[in-house]
Design an enzyme around this catalytic site. Structure first.
Site, PDB file in Angstrom:
ATOM      1  N   LYS A  76      65.698  63.996  54.861  1.00  0.00           N
ATOM      2  CA  LYS A  76      66.928  64.254  55.445  1.00  0.00           C
ATOM      3  C   LYS A  76      68.380  64.124  54.900  1.00  0.00           C
ATOM      4  O   LYS A  76      67.940  62.453  54.855  1.00  0.00           O
ATOM      5  CB  LYS A  76      67.287  63.675  57.383  1.00  0.00           C
ATOM      6  CG  LYS A  76      67.774  64.038  57.846  1.00  0.00           C
ATOM      7  CD  LYS A  76      68.052  63.853  59.054  1.00  0.00           C
ATOM      8  CE  LYS A  76      69.102  64.334  60.027  1.00  0.00           C
ATOM      9  NZ  LYS A  76      69.318  64.244  61.352  1.00  0.00           N
ATOM     10  N   SER A 151      69.940  68.456  64.886  1.00  0.00           N
ATOM     11  CA  SER A 151      70.103  67.780  63.221  1.00  0.00           C
ATOM     12  C   SER A 151      69.815  68.392  62.023  1.00  0.00           C
ATOM     13  O   SER A 151      70.056  68.008  60.930  1.00  0.00           O
ATOM     14  CB  SER A 151      71.733  66.980  63.676  1.00  0.00           C
ATOM     15  OG  SER A 151      70.391  65.276  63.700  1.00  0.00           O
ATOM     16  N   SER A 175      67.064  65.624  67.601  1.00  0.00           N
ATOM     17  CA  SER A 175      67.118  66.207  66.345  1.00  0.00           C
ATOM     18  C   SER A 175      66.439  66.295  64.875  1.00  0.00           C
ATOM     19  O   SER A 175      65.899  66.839  64.222  1.00  0.00           O
ATOM     20  CB  SER A 175      68.613  65.601  65.375  1.00  0.00           C
ATOM     21  OG  SER A 175      69.792  66.067  66.269  1.00  0.00           O
TER      22      SER A 175
HETATM   23  N1  GLN Z   1      72.048  67.590  69.290  1.00  0.00           N
HETATM   24  C1  GLN Z   1      72.409  66.193  70.322  1.00  0.00           C
HETATM   25  C2  GLN Z   1      73.823  65.560  69.677  1.00  0.00           C
HETATM   26  O1  GLN Z   1      74.154  66.722  68.470  1.00  0.00           O
HETATM   27  C3  GLN Z   1      71.474  65.109  69.377  1.00  0.00           C
HETATM   28  C4  GLN Z   1      71.579  65.009  67.693  1.00  0.00           C
HETATM   29  C5  GLN Z   1      71.179  64.371  67.080  1.00  0.00           C
HETATM   30  O2  GLN Z   1      69.719  64.075  67.763  1.00  0.00           O
HETATM   31  N2  GLN Z   1      70.855  63.064  66.115  1.00  0.00           N
HETATM   32  O3  GLN Z   1      74.565  64.783  69.455  1.00  0.00           O
END
Ligand code: GLN
Length: 484
Positions: A76, A151, A175
């Site tokens: 990532k 994400s 995410s």
């Molecule tokens: N969707 C959540 C956010 O936008 C979690 C994102 C994540 O786990 N990085 O904060």
């Protein structure tokens, strides 16, 4: 070749049925052919990968290979990689080349993993659909009208489409698990402190955790062994021995106590998703498990308290992007204030700005007690729910996400609806527990994921529970059309 799991590829490499250079070439060719549609990679580093593959082949030739030597992986783009651009999905870091490797990356390099490239992601990991990336949305290989989740959407799409046998992800509120669910792959968010955060660009430091994304639980076990462990460079890294995650994959599930939280099966859960989860639970009963209904009464507090804590930490972490030391700098600033304002104004996207504003607000004098402190208290209540539950059961199961993948653009203009896609995953981060998502079916060609939540440092048991299910089902082996 690209349909083999990491475990199978590693065995073929050791048996010299294929070289790492050949295998790396297979994936680089697939990326070149197929990623135009998906946009799952931000950077592909062919030369770097082939050089690593040659080194891996030498090690294998000399009989010095470890369990993962020569296996390709995608990281990532939140993990710093020396010499290869690290963007975190943001214009702010569009030209950033880190001077060092994240611990997850250097540990991977030591075991001989070959980095194919860096995967697309929501900007600074803020999002659930991968649509906040400066590099454009990623498409779901199962249906290119759908989002891959976020994400870590690039990692999930790349693994599902066989553009990498496995990838790394990070999970602050879901995410790893949510994109794994939406793309039909297996993902593990470890206990907070299990995997080093050194060199992993910070979003919300008390919640962020890196972990593996692959097609099977067995592959996640192999990868977690390579990622986990104490790191003195991360002050929240925990000094606990790393078990052999493979050794217990085949433990029996006889007598396993599964808790089903009633709050995870109520309003908002899609009926067909619920049916797929129920079918998976029935499979577990056949494997000898018992099911107990439990309650996690503070579940409804998870999303609201997360959206105080995470933005608060993010606003502090992102203060470093000021156009002075690194990252984007605006053209011809008039003075220092203009430099700050325009560099940040032009370098960050809308979702990141929204979080910084919320975070700054909840931390400001006069509001701190009402918001931030309150959210920390709710966090304790959420953790206590899980503590009580694990006195009764060994594992908690439920849906990873309330629906299957939604369409691109469907929720992009409605942040609150978007935030609710993590309703079942966020509490796990607030408590710091390990969680997994495992594919358990489809609704209209789009995959359904089931979440498994374990007690602290119980990753080995979670992997065992997931692996036993994958021995008797083939959801995790299905291939998206067009990427077979
Ligand atoms: N969707 C959540 C956010 O936008 C979690 C994102 C994540 O786990 N990085 O904060």
């Amino acid at each position: 070749m690209h349909n083999h799991t990491v475990a199978e590829l590693a065995a073929k490499l050791r048996a010299k049925e294929i070289s790492s250079v050949e295998l790396t070439g297979v994936y680089l060719d697939r990326i070149a052919q197929l990623d135009k549609t998906l946009n799952s990679y931000i950077s592909v580093c062919s030369e770097h990968a082939l050089a690593q593959a040659r080194t891996a082949d030498q090690r294998l030739q000399q009989g010095q290979g470890g369990p993962l030597t020569g296996v390709p992986i995608a990281h990532k783009d939140i993990f710093c990689t020396e010499g290869v651009k690290t963007t975190c999905g943001s214009k702010m870091l569009d030209s950033f080349i880190a001077p060092y490797d994240a611990t997850v990356v250097s540990k991977g390099n030591e075991t001989g993993l070959v980095m194919l490239g860096k995967t697309n992601m929501d900007e600074f990991a803020m999002g659930s659909s991968n649509e906040t990336s400066f590099y454009g949305a990623v498409k779901n290989p199962w249906d290119t009208a759908a989002v891959p989740g976020g994400s870590s959407g690039g990692s999930a799409a790349a693994v599902a489409a066989r553009l990498a046998p496995a990838a790394t992800g990070t999970d602050t509120g879901g995410s790893i698990r949510q994109p794994a669910a939406l793309c039909g792959i297996t993902g593990l968010k470890p206990t907070y402190g299990r995997v080093s955060r050194y060199g992993m660009i910070a979003f919300a430091s008390s919640l962020d955790q890196g972990g593996p994304m692959a097609r099977s639980a067995e592959d996640c076990a192999l990868l977690l062994s390579a990622m986990a462990g104490y790191d003195y460079r991360d002050s929240t890294s925990l000094d606990q021995p790393v078990p052999d995650y493979q050794a217990t994959l085949n433990d029996s599930l006889q007598g396993l106590k599964i808790g089903l939280p009633k709050e995870y099966f109520g309003d908002g859960l899609d009926n067909q998703v619920a049916a797929a989860i129920e079918a998976a639970i029935a499979e577990y009963k056949k494997l000898g498990a018992e099911v107990v209904e439990i309650s996690l009464p503070n579940t409804r507090l998870a999303v609201p308290s997360y959206y105080v804590v995470a933005p608060a930490e993010a606003s502090s972490n992102l203060a470093r992007y000021d156009g002075v030391r690194y990252g984007y700098r605006c053209q011809s600033p008039k003075d220092l204030l203009d430099l700050y304002k325009r560099s940040r104004g032009e370098g960050f996207g809308a979702e990141v700005k929204r979080r910084i504003m919320i975070g700054t607000y909840v931390l400001s004098a006069g509001y701190y007690d009402a918001y931030y402190l309150k959210a920390q208290q709710l966090r304790q209540l959420i953790s206590d729910d899980f503590k009580r539950a694990f006195e009764q059961v060994d594992v908690i199961m439920g849906p990873t996400s309330p629906t299957v993948a939604f369409n691109l653009g469907e929720k992009a203009d409605d942040p609150v609806t978007m935030y609710l896609s993590d309703i079942y995953t966020i509490a796990v981060n607030m408590a710091g527990l390990p969680g997994m998502s495992v594919p358990v079916g489809f609704v209209d060609r789009r995959p359904v994921g089931m979440q498994l939540i374990g007690n602290y440092f119980n990753e080995a048991r979670l992997l065992n529970i997931a692996h036993q299910y994958q021995r008797v089902t083939d959801w995790h082996q299905r291939r998206p059309q067009g990427f077979e």
